[in-house]
Design a protein around this motif. Structure first.
Motif, PDB file in Angstrom:
ATOM      1  N   GLU A   9       0.804  -1.211   0.000  1.00  0.00           N
ATOM      2  CA  GLU A   9       0.000   0.000   0.000  1.00  0.00           C
ATOM      3  C   GLU A   9       0.839   1.263   0.000  1.00  0.00           C
ATOM      4  O   GLU A   9       0.334   2.360  -0.131  1.00  0.00           O
ATOM      5  CB  GLU A   9      -0.941   0.002   1.221  1.00  0.00           C
ATOM      6  CG  GLU A   9      -2.006  -1.083   1.180  1.00  0.00           C
ATOM      7  CD  GLU A   9      -1.454  -2.465   1.469  1.00  0.00           C
ATOM      8  OE1 GLU A   9      -0.285  -2.571   1.885  1.00  0.00           O
ATOM      9  OE2 GLU A   9      -2.184  -3.441   1.259  1.00  0.00           O
ATOM     10  N   ALA A  10       2.163   1.103   0.144  1.00  0.00           N
ATOM     11  CA  ALA A  10       3.003   2.299   0.205  1.00  0.00           C
ATOM     12  C   ALA A  10       3.270   2.878  -1.180  1.00  0.00           C
ATOM     13  O   ALA A  10       3.910   3.899  -1.306  1.00  0.00           O
ATOM     14  CB  ALA A  10       4.315   1.968   0.888  1.00  0.00           C
ATOM     15  N   ASN A 230      -0.332  -5.621   9.641  1.00  0.00           N
ATOM     16  CA  ASN A 230      -1.462  -4.752   9.928  1.00  0.00           C
ATOM     17  C   ASN A 230      -2.593  -5.180   8.997  1.00  0.00           C
ATOM     18  O   ASN A 230      -2.361  -5.331   7.801  1.00  0.00           O
ATOM     19  CB  ASN A 230      -1.067  -3.288   9.668  1.00  0.00           C
ATOM     20  CG  ASN A 230      -2.225  -2.329   9.871  1.00  0.00           C
ATOM     21  OD1 ASN A 230      -3.163  -2.292   9.068  1.00  0.00           O
ATOM     22  ND2 ASN A 230      -2.163  -1.551  10.937  1.00  0.00           N
ATOM     23  N   HIS A 233      -2.947  -2.155   6.293  1.00  0.00           N
ATOM     24  CA  HIS A 233      -1.785  -1.577   5.593  1.00  0.00           C
ATOM     25  C   HIS A 233      -0.708  -2.574   5.212  1.00  0.00           C
ATOM     26  O   HIS A 233       0.052  -2.330   4.269  1.00  0.00           O
ATOM     27  CB  HIS A 233      -1.159  -0.474   6.457  1.00  0.00           C
ATOM     28  CG  HIS A 233      -2.138   0.574   6.848  1.00  0.00           C
ATOM     29  ND1 HIS A 233      -2.726   1.398   5.919  1.00  0.00           N
ATOM     30  CD2 HIS A 233      -2.660   0.909   8.054  1.00  0.00           C
ATOM     31  CE1 HIS A 233      -3.569   2.207   6.534  1.00  0.00           C
ATOM     32  NE2 HIS A 233      -3.553   1.927   7.832  1.00  0.00           N
ATOM     33  N   ASN A 234      -0.592  -3.669   5.941  1.00  0.00           N
ATOM     34  CA  ASN A 234       0.452  -4.634   5.603  1.00  0.00           C
ATOM     35  C   ASN A 234       0.054  -6.015   6.107  1.00  0.00           C
ATOM     36  O   ASN A 234       0.631  -6.560   7.041  1.00  0.00           O
ATOM     37  CB  ASN A 234       1.807  -4.205   6.193  1.00  0.00           C
ATOM     38  CG  ASN A 234       2.967  -5.002   5.612  1.00  0.00           C
ATOM     39  OD1 ASN A 234       2.787  -5.790   4.688  1.00  0.00           O
ATOM     40  ND2 ASN A 234       4.149  -4.796   6.144  1.00  0.00           N
ATOM     41  N   TYR A 254       8.715  -4.442   9.163  1.00  0.00           N
ATOM     42  CA  TYR A 254       7.627  -3.517   9.439  1.00  0.00           C
ATOM     43  C   TYR A 254       7.208  -3.653  10.902  1.00  0.00           C
ATOM     44  O   TYR A 254       7.263  -4.737  11.485  1.00  0.00           O
ATOM     45  CB  TYR A 254       6.473  -3.900   8.506  1.00  0.00           C
ATOM     46  CG  TYR A 254       5.153  -3.224   8.762  1.00  0.00           C
ATOM     47  CD1 TYR A 254       4.876  -1.976   8.202  1.00  0.00           C
ATOM     48  CD2 TYR A 254       4.168  -3.858   9.523  1.00  0.00           C
ATOM     49  CE1 TYR A 254       3.641  -1.377   8.415  1.00  0.00           C
ATOM     50  CE2 TYR A 254       2.939  -3.254   9.733  1.00  0.00           C
ATOM     51  CZ  TYR A 254       2.675  -2.013   9.182  1.00  0.00           C
ATOM     52  OH  TYR A 254       1.463  -1.418   9.392  1.00  0.00           O
ATOM     53  N   ASN A 256       3.854  -2.580  13.285  1.00  0.00           N
ATOM     54  CA  ASN A 256       2.481  -2.077  13.180  1.00  0.00           C
ATOM     55  C   ASN A 256       2.266  -0.896  14.132  1.00  0.00           C
ATOM     56  O   ASN A 256       2.209  -1.089  15.351  1.00  0.00           O
ATOM     57  CB  ASN A 256       1.520  -3.226  13.524  1.00  0.00           C
ATOM     58  CG  ASN A 256       0.082  -2.780  13.511  1.00  0.00           C
ATOM     59  OD1 ASN A 256      -0.241  -1.681  13.049  1.00  0.00           O
ATOM     60  ND2 ASN A 256      -0.791  -3.642  14.025  1.00  0.00           N
ATOM     61  N   CYS A 304       7.155   3.346  10.211  1.00  0.00           N
ATOM     62  CA  CYS A 304       6.590   2.103  10.763  1.00  0.00           C
ATOM     63  C   CYS A 304       7.637   0.984  10.717  1.00  0.00           C
ATOM     64  O   CYS A 304       7.375  -0.109  10.231  1.00  0.00           O
ATOM     65  CB  CYS A 304       5.338   1.701  10.001  1.00  0.00           C
ATOM     66  SG  CYS A 304       5.556   1.740   8.225  1.00  0.00           S
TER      67      CYS A 304
END
Ligand code: FES
Ligand SMILES: [Fe+2]
Length: 421
Positions: A9-10, A230, A233-234, A254, A256, A304
């Motif tokens: 999503e980045a 997450n 997001h991940n 990463y 969260n 993050c």
């Protein structure tokens, strides 16, 4: 090479695998099960690479020593700090008839006495005492010291090379990794926790378990996953960045930022504070600030971020987080048996809350690694069945692919210079 934005999503994601110049094809699994491959690893990898044996703080004063058994090289290695402060390593083998000279793990001694016939050596390896020397034939004590082993120290980490005359220096061996990670602040004032295990699986299977985070949601749903993935997001715990440094490699994990301890985790609820990066956070202090500012740490400087995993070929990891750092040693005992040593170095607590967070962090570690280790024997069984000739790796598993390619180069190369090409 560093590639950021690993999480889907980045934004536009670039491939770690392609950026590192690695193949994208399935990878043969013979290196985990073949007896011939294992013998080549023994001779051409562990027999020629620089191997981690300890840290300088294990030799706190002159005449300190420790013994490191390196089973894969059939070697007992005595590492000492001599009176001039120099770190040296020797074969822990008596020149008289080959007995092991030092039989405890560590300590401080000016002299080492072989228990078989009382030959005595100085901390710097020199033979200084031979009972009834006159009854020998032209014995020259100067020629009968302990056999030295090539030793190098990088940033406080001690390495040895089992070749009588190493084909390359430690500096050349570490190459771009040594330059990139020079100057990372290690506080020496840490508390150390060691978790180790011996189990029936190839040494690279446990190494692979720390080379990627793709497995985190599946194997660690109740321990690691809530902090390292997450749901929005991940979801798949993708890494934030990935690097290769010649023989060595690294990835950033990463963390969260929305992680909250579950209601039944009472100690963690009191202690948890995520202000310095992921759930392994520490209180903000100078060391944490210097760590985060170092260009090699979390190289894309994502907010993050939780930890960096770095792998030094062939069997040593140094991992960094704001809650301390930890190392893994992956020692082969045989083709399908491993001695794995995890050393966690936790900074001295700066507050009661911090102390609780660190205690919780250490206890959590034990649960997590049990999940990883138990799985390794199952993989070994699966691979031994011969059902699969290859494994299929995704981009987040680039470090396993890099290790396999590097290993194969070393196993096939006649000289270290060829292996390094
Ligand atoms: S073997 Fe060491 S003194 Fe004889
Ligand atoms: Fe794991």
């Amino acid at each position: 090479m560093t590639i950021g934005a690993g999480i889907e999503e980045a934004g536009a994601k670039e491939s770690f695998t392609l950026a590192a110049g690695l193949s994208t094809e399935p990878v043969p699994v013979d290196s985990y099960i073949s007896p011939d491959f294992f013998e080549l690893e023994r001779k051409r990898v562990f027999g020629r690479a620089w191997l981690f044996v300890g840290r300088v703080d294990q030799l706190p004063e002159e005449n300190s020593y420790f013994v490191k058994e390196i089973d894969i090289c059939k070697a007992s290695v005595l590492v000492t700090r001599n009176e001039a402060g120099k770190v040296q390593a020797f074969h822990n083998v008596c020149s008289h008839r080959g007995n092991l000279v030092v039989n405890d793990d560590c300590g401080t001694k000016k002299r080492f006495r072989c228990e078989y016939h009382n030959w005595t050596y100085q901390n710097d390896g020199a033979l200084i005492g031979v009972p009834d020397q006159k009854n020998f034939f032209n014995l020259d004590k100067k020629k009968c010291g302990l056999t030295p082993i090539a030793t190098g120290v990088w940033e406080g980490w001690i390495f040895v090379n089992m070749q009588r005359e190493p084909e390359i220096s430690l500096e050349e061996f570490l190459g771009p990794y040594g330059k990139a990670y020079a100057g990372v602040p290690f506080g020496e004032d840490h508390e150390t926790l060691v978790i180790e295990a011996r189990f029936n699986a190839n040494w690279k299977l446990i190494m692979d378990a720390f080379a990627e985070s793709y497995h985190v949601p599946a194997i660690h749903p109740g321990t690691l996953a809530p902090g390292f993935a997450n749901p929005v997001h991940n979801k798949y715990a993708r890494p934030l960045s990935g690097n290769t440094f010649g023989l060595h490699a690294a990835w950033s994990a990463y963390g969260n930022p929305e992680y909250a301890p579950p209601p039944d985790s009472e100690v963690e609820r009191i202690a948890c504070k995520i202000d310095t990066g992921g759930l392994l956070g520490s209180d903000v202090n100078d060391e944490v600030l210097r760590l985060r500012a170092h260009p090699a740490i979390n190289p894309t400087k994502e907010s993050c971020w939780s930890a960096d995993v770095t792998s030094i070929f062939p069997n040593f990891n140094i991992d960094y987080s704001t809650g301390g750092y930890w190392t893994h040693e992956f020692w082969p005992l045989s083709r399908d048996a491993t001695h794995w040593i995890l050393t966690i170095r936790i900074p001295k607590a700066s507050s009661v809350r911090h102390r609780l967070q660190l205690e919780h962090y250490a206890a959590r570690w034990a649960e997590i690694v049990l999940e990883d280790v138990t799985n390794c024997e199952r993989i070994q069984k699966g691979l031994e069945s011969g059902a699969k000739d290859v494994m299929i790796l995704q981009d987040g598993e680039f470090m396993i692919r890099h290790m396999q390619e590097t290993l194969r180069k070393w196993v096939n190369a006649e000289t270290v210079a060829d292996a390094m090409k």
